[in-house]
Design a protein around this motif. Sequence first.
Motif: not given
Length: 239
Positions: A234-239
Amino acid sequence: MQIHVYENAQQVGQAAAMLFAAQVIRKPDSVLGLATGSSPIGCYQQLISWHQDGALDFSQCVSYNLDEYVGLPEEHECSYHAFMQEQLFNGINMKETHVPNGNAADLQAECLRYDAAIQAAGGIDMQLLGIGRNGHIGFNEPSDHFVYGTQIVELTESTIQANRRFFESENDVPRKAISLGIGGIMNAKEVVLIAMGADKAQAIHDTVYGDVNPQVQASILRTHPHVTMLLDKAAASLL
Ligand code: F6R
């Protein structure tokens, strides 16, 4: 900067604990930089478990925490002193633990004392960081500049709202904190940043892809030679 993405928050905590355990095994007298908040709890639980199993000995380690609220008694359940006792220090055998004193009569002198103590200890070997939704690290809030030394900070509305969950009411959340500065964080030989949850995705995106910009204080980590980011999906979802 190395980035590792995990299925869930529990795995992020375990991975962070592995890095800290390896550090302590490699250098038993490590100086560890520690953080509070919800992000490190899984990591701390794993370290306690390995210590209690006899696999990990902290008896030569020294720790320095990133920050503390100003004006909150140490024994208050929401103080970072109390948090660290409960979440980590009571379960392991750290030789010495240090948290900035947010009740010092002279807070500016306390800032200088804290930086000098870290330096005298030989500097931080491995620094654990969470990240704020606004990209803060420690309590270095968005600004038009980076501050080098430990400082007294006014918490932003976004941070007050984020921390409100730990207090009875919004009015109880302290408005000021004492925080290691960006210089203190950047001087750590190695940095491990952990982030979980979709509400960190934008801050992670801006840290990884944006300009190095004090409006996103974590972006300075791009210039650090040894940063490992451990993220859940979830924290990496915009990478
Ligand atoms: C805590 C600290 C803060 C937190 C950040 C994330 O010592 O310095 O920068 O790491 O606010 O907090 P959580 O983990 O609660 O989302």
